[in-house]
Design a protein around this motif. Structure first.
Motif, PDB file in Angstrom:
ATOM      1  N   ASP A  63      40.082  51.614  45.527  1.00 35.24           N
ATOM      2  CA  ASP A  63      41.025  52.639  45.999  1.00 35.24           C
ATOM      3  C   ASP A  63      42.241  52.003  46.656  1.00 35.24           C
ATOM      4  OD1 ASP A  63      39.477  54.712  45.084  1.00 35.24           O
ATOM      5  OD2 ASP A  63      38.538  55.157  47.018  1.00 35.24           O
ATOM      6  N   GLU A  64      42.006  50.975  47.460  1.00 36.59           N
ATOM      7  CA  GLU A  64      43.113  50.304  48.149  1.00 36.59           C
ATOM      8  C   GLU A  64      43.991  49.523  47.169  1.00 36.59           C
ATOM      9  OE1 GLU A  64      43.939  50.531  51.330  1.00 36.59           O
ATOM     10  OE2 GLU A  64      42.163  51.471  52.212  1.00 36.59           O
ATOM     11  N   MET A  65      43.380  49.010  46.114  1.00 41.57           N
ATOM     12  CA  MET A  65      44.133  48.242  45.111  1.00 41.57           C
ATOM     13  C   MET A  65      45.162  49.106  44.399  1.00 41.57           C
ATOM     14  SD  MET A  65      43.403  44.917  44.415  1.00 41.57           S
ATOM     15  CE  MET A  65      43.325  44.577  42.655  1.00 41.57           C
ATOM     16  N   ARG A  66      44.870  50.382  44.238  1.00 42.08           N
ATOM     17  CA  ARG A  66      45.736  51.242  43.419  1.00 42.08           C
ATOM     18  C   ARG A  66      47.169  51.300  43.938  1.00 42.08           C
ATOM     19  NH1 ARG A  66      42.076  53.229  39.940  1.00 42.08           N
ATOM     20  NH2 ARG A  66      40.015  53.804  40.742  1.00 42.08           N
ATOM     21  N   ASP A  67      47.328  51.324  45.270  1.00 44.42           N
ATOM     22  CA  ASP A  67      48.692  51.413  45.789  1.00 44.42           C
ATOM     23  C   ASP A  67      49.111  50.162  46.572  1.00 44.42           C
ATOM     24  OD1 ASP A  67      47.126  51.801  48.024  1.00 44.42           O
ATOM     25  OD2 ASP A  67      48.284  53.476  48.804  1.00 44.42           O
ATOM     26  N   ALA A  68      48.391  49.058  46.345  1.00 45.26           N
ATOM     27  CA  ALA A  68      48.784  47.792  46.967  1.00 45.26           C
ATOM     28  C   ALA A  68      50.002  47.218  46.244  1.00 45.26           C
ATOM     29  CB  ALA A  68      47.636  46.794  46.920  1.00 45.26           C
ATOM     30  N   ASP A  69      50.867  46.557  46.996  1.00 43.68           N
ATOM     31  CA  ASP A  69      52.052  45.919  46.418  1.00 43.68           C
ATOM     32  C   ASP A  69      51.811  44.443  46.141  1.00 43.68           C
ATOM     33  OD1 ASP A  69      54.068  48.208  46.881  1.00 43.68           O
ATOM     34  OD2 ASP A  69      53.169  47.937  48.859  1.00 43.68           O
ATOM     35  N   TYR A  70      51.033  43.802  47.010  1.00 42.65           N
ATOM     36  CA  TYR A  70      50.777  42.360  46.918  1.00 42.65           C
ATOM     37  C   TYR A  70      49.278  42.124  47.032  1.00 42.65           C
ATOM     38  CZ  TYR A  70      55.757  42.224  47.934  1.00 42.65           C
ATOM     39  OH  TYR A  70      57.111  42.437  47.884  1.00 42.65           O
ATOM     40  N   VAL A  71      48.793  41.164  46.251  1.00 37.74           N
ATOM     41  CA  VAL A  71      47.383  40.779  46.310  1.00 37.74           C
ATOM     42  C   VAL A  71      47.322  39.272  46.501  1.00 37.74           C
ATOM     43  CG1 VAL A  71      45.172  40.692  45.095  1.00 37.74           C
ATOM     44  CG2 VAL A  71      46.666  42.686  44.818  1.00 37.74           C
ATOM     45  N   VAL A  72      46.566  38.854  47.523  1.00 46.55           N
ATOM     46  CA  VAL A  72      46.409  37.433  47.846  1.00 46.55           C
ATOM     47  C   VAL A  72      44.963  37.037  47.562  1.00 46.55           C
ATOM     48  CG1 VAL A  72      46.614  35.680  49.639  1.00 46.55           C
ATOM     49  CG2 VAL A  72      48.142  37.677  49.674  1.00 46.55           C
ATOM     50  N   ILE A  73      44.788  35.904  46.869  1.00 46.07           N
ATOM     51  CA  ILE A  73      43.445  35.382  46.586  1.00 46.07           C
ATOM     52  C   ILE A  73      43.385  33.952  47.111  1.00 46.07           C
ATOM     53  CG2 ILE A  73      41.775  34.779  44.786  1.00 46.07           C
ATOM     54  CD1 ILE A  73      42.973  37.085  43.115  1.00 46.07           C
ATOM     55  N   THR A  74      42.522  33.720  48.103  1.00 42.21           N
ATOM     56  CA  THR A  74      42.483  32.424  48.780  1.00 42.21           C
ATOM     57  C   THR A  74      41.676  31.371  48.028  1.00 42.21           C
ATOM     58  OG1 THR A  74      40.513  32.930  50.113  1.00 42.21           O
ATOM     59  CG2 THR A  74      42.666  33.601  51.013  1.00 42.21           C
ATOM     60  N   HIS A  75      40.778  31.812  47.162  1.00 39.23           N
ATOM     61  CA  HIS A  75      40.018  30.903  46.290  1.00 39.23           C
ATOM     62  C   HIS A  75      39.226  31.756  45.314  1.00 39.23           C
ATOM     63  CE1 HIS A  75      37.117  31.868  49.438  1.00 39.23           C
ATOM     64  NE2 HIS A  75      36.135  31.287  48.768  1.00 39.23           N
ATOM     65  N   TYR A  76      38.499  31.090  44.409  1.00 40.21           N
ATOM     66  CA  TYR A  76      37.931  31.805  43.272  1.00 40.21           C
ATOM     67  C   TYR A  76      36.403  31.931  43.339  1.00 40.21           C
ATOM     68  CZ  TYR A  76      42.667  31.175  41.632  1.00 40.21           C
ATOM     69  OH  TYR A  76      44.045  31.196  41.538  1.00 40.21           O
ATOM     70  N   HIS A  77      35.875  32.210  44.506  1.00 40.14           N
ATOM     71  CA  HIS A  77      34.481  32.620  44.617  1.00 40.14           C
ATOM     72  C   HIS A  77      34.437  34.132  44.449  1.00 40.14           C
ATOM     73  CE1 HIS A  77      33.122  28.812  47.002  1.00 40.14           C
ATOM     74  NE2 HIS A  77      33.239  28.594  45.706  1.00 40.14           N
ATOM     75  N   TYR A  78      33.400  34.616  43.780  1.00 35.37           N
ATOM     76  CA  TYR A  78      33.402  36.011  43.327  1.00 35.37           C
ATOM     77  C   TYR A  78      33.405  37.049  44.447  1.00 35.37           C
ATOM     78  CZ  TYR A  78      32.561  34.458  38.517  1.00 35.37           C
ATOM     79  OH  TYR A  78      32.670  33.889  37.274  1.00 35.37           O
ATOM     80  N   ASP A  79      33.018  36.652  45.655  1.00 35.39           N
ATOM     81  CA  ASP A  79      33.073  37.620  46.752  1.00 35.39           C
ATOM     82  C   ASP A  79      34.480  37.737  47.338  1.00 35.39           C
ATOM     83  OD1 ASP A  79      32.726  34.984  47.642  1.00 35.39           O
ATOM     84  OD2 ASP A  79      31.679  35.557  49.466  1.00 35.39           O
ATOM     85  N   HIS A  80      35.470  37.061  46.709  1.00 42.16           N
ATOM     86  CA  HIS A  80      36.834  37.081  47.235  1.00 42.16           C
ATOM     87  C   HIS A  80      37.857  37.714  46.286  1.00 42.16           C
ATOM     88  CE1 HIS A  80      36.183  34.786  50.981  1.00 42.16           C
ATOM     89  NE2 HIS A  80      35.092  34.413  50.325  1.00 42.16           N
ATOM     90  N   TYR A  81      37.432  38.177  45.127  1.00 37.96           N
ATOM     91  CA  TYR A  81      38.356  38.902  44.245  1.00 37.96           C
ATOM     92  C   TYR A  81      37.557  39.688  43.211  1.00 37.96           C
ATOM     93  CZ  TYR A  81      37.658  35.176  40.719  1.00 37.96           C
ATOM     94  OH  TYR A  81      37.118  34.298  39.804  1.00 37.96           O
ATOM     95  N   LEU A  82      38.129  40.778  42.737  1.00 33.97           N
ATOM     96  CA  LEU A  82      37.515  41.558  41.653  1.00 33.97           C
ATOM     97  C   LEU A  82      37.763  40.803  40.363  1.00 33.97           C
ATOM     98  CD1 LEU A  82      38.618  45.153  42.708  1.00 33.97           C
ATOM     99  CD2 LEU A  82      36.342  44.155  42.941  1.00 33.97           C
ATOM    100  N   HIS A  83      36.709  40.228  39.805  1.00 36.33           N
ATOM    101  CA  HIS A  83      36.867  39.221  38.757  1.00 36.33           C
ATOM    102  C   HIS A  83      36.489  39.699  37.363  1.00 36.33           C
ATOM    103  CE1 HIS A  83      32.477  38.546  38.502  1.00 36.33           C
ATOM    104  NE2 HIS A  83      32.494  38.885  39.775  1.00 36.33           N
ATOM    105  N   TYR A  91      45.264  44.923  38.599  1.00 28.19           N
ATOM    106  CA  TYR A  91      46.279  43.948  38.992  1.00 28.19           C
ATOM    107  C   TYR A  91      47.628  44.204  38.302  1.00 28.19           C
ATOM    108  CZ  TYR A  91      42.291  41.339  40.871  1.00 28.19           C
ATOM    109  OH  TYR A  91      41.173  40.964  41.579  1.00 28.19           O
ATOM    110  N   ARG A  92      47.682  45.193  37.439  1.00 27.68           N
ATOM    111  CA  ARG A  92      48.927  45.473  36.711  1.00 27.68           C
ATOM    112  C   ARG A  92      50.060  45.815  37.695  1.00 27.68           C
ATOM    113  NH1 ARG A  92      50.542  46.884  31.598  1.00 27.68           N
ATOM    114  NH2 ARG A  92      48.378  47.030  30.812  1.00 27.68           N
ATOM    115  N   GLY A  93      51.184  45.142  37.519  1.00 22.24           N
ATOM    116  CA  GLY A  93      52.368  45.424  38.309  1.00 22.24           C
ATOM    117  C   GLY A  93      52.366  44.858  39.720  1.00 22.24           C
ATOM    118  N   LYS A  94      51.279  44.187  40.113  1.00 24.38           N
ATOM    119  CA  LYS A  94      51.213  43.617  41.458  1.00 24.38           C
ATOM    120  C   LYS A  94      51.886  42.251  41.489  1.00 24.38           C
ATOM    121  CE  LYS A  94      48.183  46.966  42.243  1.00 24.38           C
ATOM    122  NZ  LYS A  94      48.662  48.260  42.742  1.00 24.38           N
ATOM    123  N   VAL A  95      52.311  41.847  42.670  1.00 21.90           N
ATOM    124  CA  VAL A  95      52.694  40.460  42.902  1.00 21.90           C
ATOM    125  C   VAL A  95      51.441  39.749  43.402  1.00 21.90           C
ATOM    126  CG1 VAL A  95      54.127  38.866  44.224  1.00 21.90           C
ATOM    127  CG2 VAL A  95      55.094  41.025  43.395  1.00 21.90           C
TER     128      VAL A  95
END
Length: 301
Positions: A63-83, A91-95
């Motif tokens: 829900d929060e992703m839908r109107d987010a403008d920027y997405v930050v990913i600190t590393h690639y463990h699965y508990d840190h991003y929707l993979h 992620y469409r249209g996000k920075v």
């Protein structure tokens, strides 16, 4: 202008996550929008309550992703991003401001980063992808996102690779997302905290539940000492959670760290004003209760 920081998921309220929403200057920034659970703990699979909580936190993140403008990913463990591929459209249209997928990265995370950015086409769907390591991104006058150099996921030489720590500066406030630095254990991570002097720090505490087992006891002690020292460089509040909250002794350890630091160091649950429910740490207890209820039901029938 003011900054609002909300922790969307955390181990102290039910699932492995450090997902955070930051609203400032009219934009929304999501940091590490992921969630997962341990496939085994105490030799047991996730309890149904853990599965339900993961689904709740995942839905909140979506829900929060839908109107987010920027997405930050600190590393690639699965508990840190929707993979998973089905989440790519979010992620469409996000920075995207992400940890570099090829530099200062172990083999596992390099493969995951490639799958996420290239095979799942997230890099194509995003408006822009920026490797944020050691860099800064100016959103507007007075609103900046900046990142540390790559620092160890835990102690120096950790086989778990590297993460970046992220700072959002706005409105006279500096919020730092300390990612999986586990205390921090490393001097590099500690020096970055000291250089920034954040107003609010959200960080993974050390994995005390692994002390002397999967993680050398001296490294865990270094993480506890690092957390106390880090707190001395924070202006307002420290939220220490994630690996730390997987220990049944976490509340006592938080009190000890707070006493040593001379200031409050709290759980994400306390910060957000929600019930303290470390479901992974309670898994054995939850399954025992479940078996007791099942036995009572069988007798009743």
């Amino acid at each position: 202008m003011e900054m609002r920081v909300r922790i969307l998921g955390a181990d102290s309220f039910g699932s492995r996550s450090m997902a955070t929403a930051v609203e400032a200057g009219g934009v929304k920034i999501l940091i590490d929008p992921g969630v997962s659970y341990a496939p085994r703990r105490y030799g047991l699979p996730p309890h149904p309550l853990e599965v339900k909580r993961l689904e709740e936190i995942r839905d909140r993140i979506i829900d929060e992703m839908r109107d987010a403008d920027y997405v930050v990913i600190t590393h690639y463990h699965y508990d840190h991003y929707l993979h998973r591929p089905e989440y790519a459209e979010l992620y469409r249209g996000k920075v995207l401001l992400v940890k570099h997928p090829k530099a200062y990265i172990n083999v596992s995370q390099r493969i995951r980063a490639h799958r996420f950015l290239k095979l799942n086409r997230v890099a194509e769907l995003a408006n822009e992808v920026i490797y944020i390591d050691s860099g800064s991104y100016v959103i507007d006058e007075g609103l900046v996102i900046r990142a540390s150099p790559p620092v160890p996921h835990g102690a120096e030489g950790s086989k778990l690779g590297y993460v970046v720590m992220v700072v959002v500066e706005c409105c006279g406030m500096r919020f730092m997302h300390g990612s999986d630095t586990q205390g921090p254990m490393s001097r590099e991570a500690l020096k970055f905290i000291e250089s920034v002097r954040p107003s609010l720090l959200f960080i993974s505490g050390p994995p005390t539940y692994f002390a002397g087992f999967k993680v050398p006891r001296e490294e865990v002690e270094r993480g506890l000492e690092g957390l106390v020292e880090a707190a001395s460089h924070v202006e307002e509040l420290v939220v220490a959670d994630h690996h730390f909250a997987r220990d049944l002794e976490y509340p006592r350890l938080l009190r000890e760290v707070s006493a040593a630091a001379g200031r409050p160091v709290v759980s994400a649950a306390e910060y957000m004003g929600v019930p303290y429910e470390p479901l992974e740490a309670l898994r054995r207890h939850l399954w025992r209760e479940h078996e007791g209820e099942t036995a009572d039901s069988d007798r009743a029938s």
